[in-house]
Design a protein around this motif. Sequence first.
Motif, PDB file in Angstrom:
ATOM      1  N   ARG A 322      56.717  55.499  10.598  1.00  0.00           N
ATOM      2  CA  ARG A 322      56.251  55.740  11.962  1.00  0.00           C
ATOM      3  C   ARG A 322      54.746  55.489  11.987  1.00  0.00           C
ATOM      4  O   ARG A 322      53.996  56.092  11.219  1.00  0.00           O
ATOM      5  CB  ARG A 322      56.539  57.174  12.397  1.00  0.00           C
ATOM      6  CG  ARG A 322      55.895  57.578  13.736  1.00  0.00           C
ATOM      7  CD  ARG A 322      56.159  59.045  14.047  1.00  0.00           C
ATOM      8  NE  ARG A 322      55.408  59.481  15.197  1.00  0.00           N
ATOM      9  CZ  ARG A 322      54.158  59.975  15.156  1.00  0.00           C
ATOM     10  NH1 ARG A 322      53.537  60.085  13.980  1.00  0.00           N
ATOM     11  NH2 ARG A 322      53.552  60.355  16.260  1.00  0.00           N
ATOM     12  N   THR A 325      50.807  55.800  17.970  1.00  0.00           N
ATOM     13  CA  THR A 325      50.605  54.904  19.104  1.00  0.00           C
ATOM     14  C   THR A 325      49.227  54.273  19.137  1.00  0.00           C
ATOM     15  O   THR A 325      48.241  54.891  18.729  1.00  0.00           O
ATOM     16  CB  THR A 325      50.849  55.658  20.423  1.00  0.00           C
ATOM     17  OG1 THR A 325      50.681  54.757  21.506  1.00  0.00           O
ATOM     18  CG2 THR A 325      49.860  56.815  20.578  1.00  0.00           C
ATOM     19  N   ASP A 335      59.374  57.054  29.536  1.00  0.00           N
ATOM     20  CA  ASP A 335      59.561  56.407  28.242  1.00  0.00           C
ATOM     21  C   ASP A 335      59.925  54.945  28.423  1.00  0.00           C
ATOM     22  O   ASP A 335      60.534  54.548  29.419  1.00  0.00           O
ATOM     23  CB  ASP A 335      60.661  57.120  27.452  1.00  0.00           C
ATOM     24  CG  ASP A 335      60.256  58.524  27.051  1.00  0.00           C
ATOM     25  OD1 ASP A 335      59.044  58.790  27.022  1.00  0.00           O
ATOM     26  OD2 ASP A 335      61.155  59.340  26.788  1.00  0.00           O
ATOM     27  N   TRP A 336      59.562  54.150  27.447  1.00  0.00           N
ATOM     28  CA  TRP A 336      59.940  52.743  27.424  1.00  0.00           C
ATOM     29  C   TRP A 336      60.098  52.319  25.966  1.00  0.00           C
ATOM     30  O   TRP A 336      59.615  52.982  25.056  1.00  0.00           O
ATOM     31  CB  TRP A 336      58.906  51.853  28.130  1.00  0.00           C
ATOM     32  CG  TRP A 336      57.499  51.994  27.580  1.00  0.00           C
ATOM     33  CD1 TRP A 336      56.546  52.865  28.003  1.00  0.00           C
ATOM     34  CD2 TRP A 336      56.919  51.243  26.499  1.00  0.00           C
ATOM     35  NE1 TRP A 336      55.389  52.724  27.264  1.00  0.00           N
ATOM     36  CE2 TRP A 336      55.591  51.729  26.332  1.00  0.00           C
ATOM     37  CE3 TRP A 336      57.377  50.227  25.665  1.00  0.00           C
ATOM     38  CZ2 TRP A 336      54.736  51.225  25.373  1.00  0.00           C
ATOM     39  CZ3 TRP A 336      56.509  49.724  24.702  1.00  0.00           C
ATOM     40  CH2 TRP A 336      55.215  50.221  24.573  1.00  0.00           C
ATOM     41  N   GLN A 337      60.763  51.192  25.751  1.00  0.00           N
ATOM     42  CA  GLN A 337      61.045  50.747  24.392  1.00  0.00           C
ATOM     43  C   GLN A 337      61.128  49.226  24.347  1.00  0.00           C
ATOM     44  O   GLN A 337      61.657  48.604  25.269  1.00  0.00           O
ATOM     45  CB  GLN A 337      62.363  51.372  23.904  1.00  0.00           C
ATOM     46  CG  GLN A 337      62.647  51.129  22.429  1.00  0.00           C
ATOM     47  CD  GLN A 337      63.929  51.814  21.987  1.00  0.00           C
ATOM     48  OE1 GLN A 337      64.996  51.207  21.993  1.00  0.00           O
ATOM     49  NE2 GLN A 337      63.831  53.091  21.626  1.00  0.00           N
ATOM     50  N   GLU A 339      62.388  46.357  21.511  1.00  0.00           N
ATOM     51  CA  GLU A 339      62.959  46.027  20.213  1.00  0.00           C
ATOM     52  C   GLU A 339      62.349  44.710  19.750  1.00  0.00           C
ATOM     53  O   GLU A 339      62.549  43.661  20.372  1.00  0.00           O
ATOM     54  CB  GLU A 339      64.474  45.909  20.305  1.00  0.00           C
ATOM     55  CG  GLU A 339      65.134  45.657  18.961  1.00  0.00           C
ATOM     56  CD  GLU A 339      66.651  45.637  19.049  1.00  0.00           C
ATOM     57  OE1 GLU A 339      67.286  45.176  18.087  1.00  0.00           O
ATOM     58  OE2 GLU A 339      67.188  46.074  20.084  1.00  0.00           O
ATOM     59  N   THR A 357      63.356  44.228  26.146  1.00  0.00           N
ATOM     60  CA  THR A 357      63.355  45.533  26.801  1.00  0.00           C
ATOM     61  C   THR A 357      64.318  45.458  27.983  1.00  0.00           C
ATOM     62  O   THR A 357      65.047  44.459  28.131  1.00  0.00           O
ATOM     63  CB  THR A 357      61.937  45.925  27.237  1.00  0.00           C
ATOM     64  OG1 THR A 357      61.947  47.271  27.731  1.00  0.00           O
ATOM     65  CG2 THR A 357      61.395  44.988  28.298  1.00  0.00           C
ATOM     66  N   GLU A 361      62.409  49.334  32.458  1.00  0.00           N
ATOM     67  CA  GLU A 361      61.260  49.777  31.677  1.00  0.00           C
ATOM     68  C   GLU A 361      60.080  48.816  31.739  1.00  0.00           C
ATOM     69  O   GLU A 361      59.018  49.094  31.170  1.00  0.00           O
ATOM     70  CB  GLU A 361      61.678  49.968  30.211  1.00  0.00           C
ATOM     71  CG  GLU A 361      62.741  51.040  30.025  1.00  0.00           C
ATOM     72  CD  GLU A 361      63.259  51.109  28.600  1.00  0.00           C
ATOM     73  OE1 GLU A 361      63.063  50.132  27.864  1.00  0.00           O
ATOM     74  OE2 GLU A 361      63.860  52.121  28.240  1.00  0.00           O
ATOM     75  N   VAL A 412      60.748  48.683  16.186  1.00  0.00           N
ATOM     76  CA  VAL A 412      60.838  49.102  17.590  1.00  0.00           C
ATOM     77  C   VAL A 412      59.504  49.712  17.989  1.00  0.00           C
ATOM     78  O   VAL A 412      58.892  50.460  17.202  1.00  0.00           O
ATOM     79  CB  VAL A 412      61.973  50.137  17.788  1.00  0.00           C
ATOM     80  CG1 VAL A 412      61.956  50.679  19.219  1.00  0.00           C
ATOM     81  CG2 VAL A 412      63.315  49.511  17.474  1.00  0.00           C
ATOM     82  N   ASP A 414      58.372  52.328  20.563  1.00  0.00           N
ATOM     83  CA  ASP A 414      58.974  53.352  21.431  1.00  0.00           C
ATOM     84  C   ASP A 414      57.858  54.141  22.098  1.00  0.00           C
ATOM     85  O   ASP A 414      57.176  54.950  21.453  1.00  0.00           O
ATOM     86  CB  ASP A 414      59.858  54.290  20.602  1.00  0.00           C
ATOM     87  CG  ASP A 414      60.725  55.194  21.474  1.00  0.00           C
ATOM     88  OD1 ASP A 414      60.357  55.406  22.643  1.00  0.00           O
ATOM     89  OD2 ASP A 414      61.751  55.677  20.985  1.00  0.00           O
ATOM     90  N   SER A 415      57.656  53.857  23.408  1.00  0.00           N
ATOM     91  CA  SER A 415      56.582  54.499  24.181  1.00  0.00           C
ATOM     92  C   SER A 415      55.231  54.369  23.476  1.00  0.00           C
ATOM     93  O   SER A 415      54.402  55.282  23.473  1.00  0.00           O
ATOM     94  CB  SER A 415      56.912  55.976  24.417  1.00  0.00           C
ATOM     95  OG  SER A 415      58.099  56.092  25.172  1.00  0.00           O
ATOM     96  N   TRP A 418      55.117  52.732  16.830  1.00  0.00           N
ATOM     97  CA  TRP A 418      55.899  51.772  16.073  1.00  0.00           C
ATOM     98  C   TRP A 418      56.825  52.513  15.108  1.00  0.00           C
ATOM     99  O   TRP A 418      56.395  53.420  14.393  1.00  0.00           O
ATOM    100  CB  TRP A 418      54.991  50.854  15.255  1.00  0.00           C
ATOM    101  CG  TRP A 418      54.107  49.946  16.047  1.00  0.00           C
ATOM    102  CD1 TRP A 418      53.085  50.308  16.870  1.00  0.00           C
ATOM    103  CD2 TRP A 418      54.144  48.522  16.065  1.00  0.00           C
ATOM    104  NE1 TRP A 418      52.490  49.212  17.410  1.00  0.00           N
ATOM    105  CE2 TRP A 418      53.114  48.084  16.933  1.00  0.00           C
ATOM    106  CE3 TRP A 418      54.939  47.564  15.441  1.00  0.00           C
ATOM    107  CZ2 TRP A 418      52.869  46.745  17.185  1.00  0.00           C
ATOM    108  CZ3 TRP A 418      54.692  46.224  15.687  1.00  0.00           C
ATOM    109  CH2 TRP A 418      53.668  45.827  16.556  1.00  0.00           C
TER     110      TRP A 418
END
Length: 531
Positions: A322, A325, A335-337, A339, A357, A361, A412, A414-415, A418
């Motif tokens: 992880r 951000t 939230d948004w993501q 890939e 995405t 989002e 990914v 994610d908001s 990484w």
Amino acid sequence: MDNRLQLLGESLDALPVNVSVLDPEGTILQTNQAWREFGVRNDIATEADTIGTNYLTVCEQSSTESARATSRGLAELLAGGREEFQLEYPCHSPVEQRWFLLVAVPVTIDGRRHAVVAHINVTEYKLAARRREQELAHLESLSDLSAAIREVTHAVIDQSSRSEIEATVCGSLVETTGYDCAWVGEVVDRGGSLTVRATAGDCPADLDADSTFEDLFGETAVRQAIWTREVQTTSEIHEDPAFDWRGESGEAYTTQAVAAVPITHRGTLYGVCAVYTDRSTAFGPDERAILAQLGAVVGHAIAASERTQALMSDELIEVDLRVPTRFEQPRSAADWQVEITQTVAAADGEYVVYGTTTETEIEELRTAVDHADAELTVIGGPPESIRVAIRLAGECVISLLAASGWSTDAAVIDSGEWFLTVHLPTTDSVRELMDTVRETAPDVELLARRQIHAEPVDAEHETAAVAELTDRQRTVLKTAHAAGYFEWPREASGEETAATLGISAPTFHQHLRLGEGKLMDAVLTGEAVGG
């Protein structure tokens, strides 16, 4: 006779070289003005004109071989055994190096055979000849080094392991160049400990895996090469205790020089190669440039070898990371993501992340990207899988991992944070991976670590398929694939894909066609006619 000698003396005084006239026994009868002035300047023990001194006796009593050879040659000339005698010899003073050419010819005076001896200062020509010899030796060493680089490039391709590559490099450098010793070492921890992995040539007997920087000649150069990722050189000059300026000994000094060459590939340091030589002209700009090329070639070979070993291994270590951000967004944002499907290096130290995405989002993603001072391009696609490209500045963690031989299996955003799944060989250290990532992302967090069984991969076929691609062709193909250029219908045009790379559409299409042609050649060459 006196009149003839007086006339001869006046004629000789006009000459700018040291001249003397010897009688049949070798005694000096006459010297010219240049000879006398030379005697005064050099504080000779006798009268400056040296008239009455037996030239042959003085030469015989000298300790130098050139003086004894002069005595023999003049004696033969006066005896009628030869018609000319020449000899080049050193005549150094405490403040300068000098060389003279002695030329002697017979002359008959009153029916008796005499000799006219001239000493011509050839220092300027001697030093010029030495410079030419040094330049020629330098050019020959550059030619040898260039040949060695070619041999190394071909040889390392055939090696399957890092240790074989390093041994091949050291052996080739010593065999085909003027280097006395070559070794390759690796920095094994953050404290700077050095492990010597391969050696060749006349290296110190105590140079081994337990060596420390302090044991090495050129310690500072080696450290600086590691710190700066650039070729560093240094040299030491030692006095020769056997040198005597009055005699005919060689050089007063000997030189020992070392070049430390960082072995790197895409920002990753794999080690350092050190080469030693006693050439006084070693490691000029051209030689340093060739050595820098060597470091890049070896680094690329080691990286390719380690990637191949990772692909061919039945067991892998899988870690989940992880990375906090870098996208600052309003607290109220949803939230948004994304890939991630591909990362591609762009111009000016930037890189482009391609991914997918959802339509719901997109706006949240756009807001987050704007706050991060990045650039978002929406390529298109179905609502549930819209292709996007995000251009970011700075170092890319995924590219950094790939340069170290580690593959990112999944990624990914994610908001803004990484989440990466990374594979590395069981022979590698997770701690080393974490240290590498922390250089770019100090707050990285290890979420999980597990050992998995890897599916077999035809690494040889994959390597052959892309081996002929240039870096630009590979980048263009990866970008086109990630952007959906090869989908039908196309999700991005050539112009749009070229824009993300910062190149023109014609340039994009040229690299694309050449890259596609090479891939097709690699895949289809050798196929059966009816296959």
